[in-house]
Design an enzyme around this catalytic site. Sequence first.
Site, PDB file in Angstrom:
ATOM      1  N   HIS A 189       0.697  -1.294   0.034  1.00 48.73           N
ATOM      2  CA  HIS A 189      -0.044   0.052   0.111  1.00 48.73           C
ATOM      3  C   HIS A 189       0.840   0.943  -0.062  1.00 48.73           C
ATOM      4  O   HIS A 189       1.230   1.554   1.079  1.00 48.73           O
ATOM      5  CB  HIS A 189      -0.902  -0.019   1.303  1.00 48.73           C
ATOM      6  CG  HIS A 189      -1.849   1.017   1.448  1.00 48.73           C
ATOM      7  ND1 HIS A 189      -3.165   0.897   1.585  1.00 48.73           N
ATOM      8  CD2 HIS A 189      -1.527   2.508   1.346  1.00 48.73           C
ATOM      9  CE1 HIS A 189      -3.757   2.041   1.782  1.00 48.73           C
ATOM     10  NE2 HIS A 189      -2.803   3.118   1.537  1.00 48.73           N
ATOM     11  N   HIS A 212       1.752   5.308  -2.201  1.00 53.22           N
ATOM     12  CA  HIS A 212       0.908   6.419  -3.049  1.00 53.22           C
ATOM     13  C   HIS A 212       1.781   7.017  -3.917  1.00 53.22           C
ATOM     14  O   HIS A 212       2.505   8.172  -3.522  1.00 53.22           O
ATOM     15  CB  HIS A 212       0.227   7.474  -2.158  1.00 53.22           C
ATOM     16  CG  HIS A 212      -0.826   7.064  -1.300  1.00 53.22           C
ATOM     17  ND1 HIS A 212      -2.180   7.193  -1.814  1.00 53.22           N
ATOM     18  CD2 HIS A 212      -1.095   6.196  -0.209  1.00 53.22           C
ATOM     19  CE1 HIS A 212      -3.142   6.449  -0.911  1.00 53.22           C
ATOM     20  NE2 HIS A 212      -2.492   5.820   0.065  1.00 53.22           N
ATOM     21  N   LYS A 266       1.622  10.839  -5.003  1.00 54.03           N
ATOM     22  CA  LYS A 266       1.817  11.924  -4.215  1.00 54.03           C
ATOM     23  C   LYS A 266       3.083  12.111  -3.648  1.00 54.03           C
ATOM     24  O   LYS A 266       3.476  13.314  -3.049  1.00 54.03           O
ATOM     25  CB  LYS A 266       0.908  11.876  -2.881  1.00 54.03           C
ATOM     26  CG  LYS A 266      -0.567  11.749  -3.338  1.00 54.03           C
ATOM     27  CD  LYS A 266      -1.427  11.278  -1.867  1.00 54.03           C
ATOM     28  CE  LYS A 266      -2.871  11.150  -2.378  1.00 54.03           C
ATOM     29  NZ  LYS A 266      -3.648  10.308  -1.508  1.00 54.03           N
ATOM     30  N   HIS A 277      -9.421   2.124   0.979  1.00 50.77           N
ATOM     31  CA  HIS A 277      -9.210   2.909   2.268  1.00 50.77           C
ATOM     32  C   HIS A 277     -10.326   2.985   3.074  1.00 50.77           C
ATOM     33  O   HIS A 277     -11.348   3.479   2.511  1.00 50.77           O
ATOM     34  CB  HIS A 277      -8.630   4.258   1.842  1.00 50.77           C
ATOM     35  CG  HIS A 277      -7.259   4.473   1.366  1.00 50.77           C
ATOM     36  ND1 HIS A 277      -7.031   4.078   0.074  1.00 50.77           N
ATOM     37  CD2 HIS A 277      -6.287   4.850   1.839  1.00 50.77           C
ATOM     38  CE1 HIS A 277      -5.638   4.206  -0.059  1.00 50.77           C
ATOM     39  NE2 HIS A 277      -5.194   5.078   0.883  1.00 50.77           N
ATOM     40  N   GLU A 332     -10.404   5.011   8.146  1.00 48.60           N
ATOM     41  CA  GLU A 332      -9.297   5.590   8.423  1.00 48.60           C
ATOM     42  C   GLU A 332      -9.474   6.695   9.434  1.00 48.60           C
ATOM     43  O   GLU A 332      -9.142   7.892   9.157  1.00 48.60           O
ATOM     44  CB  GLU A 332      -8.197   6.014   7.213  1.00 48.60           C
ATOM     45  CG  GLU A 332      -6.921   6.335   7.682  1.00 48.60           C
ATOM     46  CD  GLU A 332      -6.123   6.782   6.365  1.00 48.60           C
ATOM     47  OE1 GLU A 332      -6.575   6.745   5.337  1.00 48.60           O
ATOM     48  OE2 GLU A 332      -4.967   7.369   6.765  1.00 48.60           O
ATOM     49  N   ASP A 365       2.553   2.958   2.792  1.00 49.56           N
ATOM     50  CA  ASP A 365       1.654   4.177   3.016  1.00 49.56           C
ATOM     51  C   ASP A 365       2.210   5.471   2.202  1.00 49.56           C
ATOM     52  O   ASP A 365       3.155   5.184   1.498  1.00 49.56           O
ATOM     53  CB  ASP A 365       0.833   4.239   4.151  1.00 49.56           C
ATOM     54  CG  ASP A 365      -0.558   5.042   3.795  1.00 49.56           C
ATOM     55  OD1 ASP A 365      -0.951   5.152   2.505  1.00 49.56           O
ATOM     56  OD2 ASP A 365      -1.340   5.470   4.941  1.00 49.56           O
ATOM     57  N   ASN A 366       2.114   6.443   2.841  1.00 50.43           N
ATOM     58  CA  ASN A 366       2.523   7.790   2.254  1.00 50.43           C
ATOM     59  C   ASN A 366       4.034   7.815   2.781  1.00 50.43           C
ATOM     60  O   ASN A 366       4.527   7.557   3.740  1.00 50.43           O
ATOM     61  CB  ASN A 366       1.797   8.979   2.730  1.00 50.43           C
ATOM     62  CG  ASN A 366       0.331   8.831   2.389  1.00 50.43           C
ATOM     63  OD1 ASN A 366      -0.460   8.080   3.115  1.00 50.43           O
ATOM     64  ND2 ASN A 366      -0.059   9.475   1.046  1.00 50.43           N
TER      65      ASN A 366
HETATM   66 ZN   LIG Z   1      -3.147   5.239   1.787  1.00 52.22          ZN
END
Ligand SMILES: [Zn+2]
Length: 419
Positions: A69, A71, A74, A222, A225, A322-323
Amino acid sequence: MKLERIAGARLPKWLLGDAWPAISGQPVLADLKLADGKVESVTPAAPGVQDGTWDVKGAPVLPGLVDAHTHLDKTFTLPRMRRVQPGLLGAIDAMMADRLGWTPADVHERASRALTWAYEAGCVQVRTHVDWWETDRAPVAWSVIAALADEWKDRIVLEQVSLIKLTLFQELAQARSFAAQVKATGQHARLGAFVHSVNWDAQALRHVFIAAGEAGLDVDLHVDEELNPLAEGLAETAGIMRDTGFSGRVVCGHTCSLAVQPQAQALATLDAVARLPITLVSLPATNLLLQDAVLGRTPRQRGLTLVKEARERGIPVMIASDNVQDPFCQTGSYDPVDALAAGVMAAQLDAPFDTWSQSLCRRDWLSRTPLAAPTLVGACADLVVFERADAWGWPSRAAHRTVLRAGVPLTLSDSRPLP
Ligand SMILES: [Zn+2]
């Protein structure tokens, strides 16, 4: 240089099976015979080192890693942003302003940098979500990621998921249109949605599954969250899957609200999840950073989902980045081991190497057919050797590693010399 054999590898218990010999509860070291870029056999270590053998002297060894997972659209945008308000919704606002300036070249450069980092960390598979706010066309980043999936196909299996806010699925025709565009992208694409109490719509969620089912797509959400006990997207997802007979793999990322719901309610949801083809993904770094986040106040809650209770029920649980270096998370490295290290502390995970390392390696948990008994035998010799760590302290001292792809080291070792 191709290796013929790796001696003295400490493999995790989850990869060895019950019949593997142990001494004082610890699995004995393993010898891996390699041929044609594959692992031909895994046997208990025998004394004596032959030519063409790399003796790793008990170093922990894992199969190639998965970042389940991320991104990539971004990533690395933080340096050009001004002040970002704390919390998930503040980060979304900052991102919305930045994305107006995205071009294919900008997304390509940033995502390529991310893939390079993941490759160096030992990743063989990366799944990225791609923000999608348009109803009439796919966003700029969607086709860039599709092109990167092709560019990188010999090094990393790159999967892409549409990250579309749930309310855009209110009309079934629109849901079908999204599904058709995702399907046309290729087999590596998944239908996804952002499911949160700020945009809750049970009918729209049902449309996600109807459209995905008709198109033969897997789903990646998602979901929940937030630390709002009323957020029941996961429970609703399970109910819809049961009602519609949805049989594809469904990946549910975050599901933080389970941690703040009454125990009986949260466990009942997990019981329902365990009966369905659902994989949970926990994102410890961003959830620690973004949940219970208020300016000038120390967070009281951890924001993690119930990973232990999920595993007790046999639910596949992945741990992912994630990010990375964007308004949602200023740190990050595309090294899934770093994500697990955060999870070990935040969730107090026992036996990180022998048990939880599978949360970084089980590609089959993202597929429709999870394996009953994972094994290295017959698999591609994509391996990660943590030469300065040991199985007790791992993931401490795990930063230094040698990554092998099809039996060929990407980097040379200096602490345990290659033959
Ligand atoms: Zn995410």
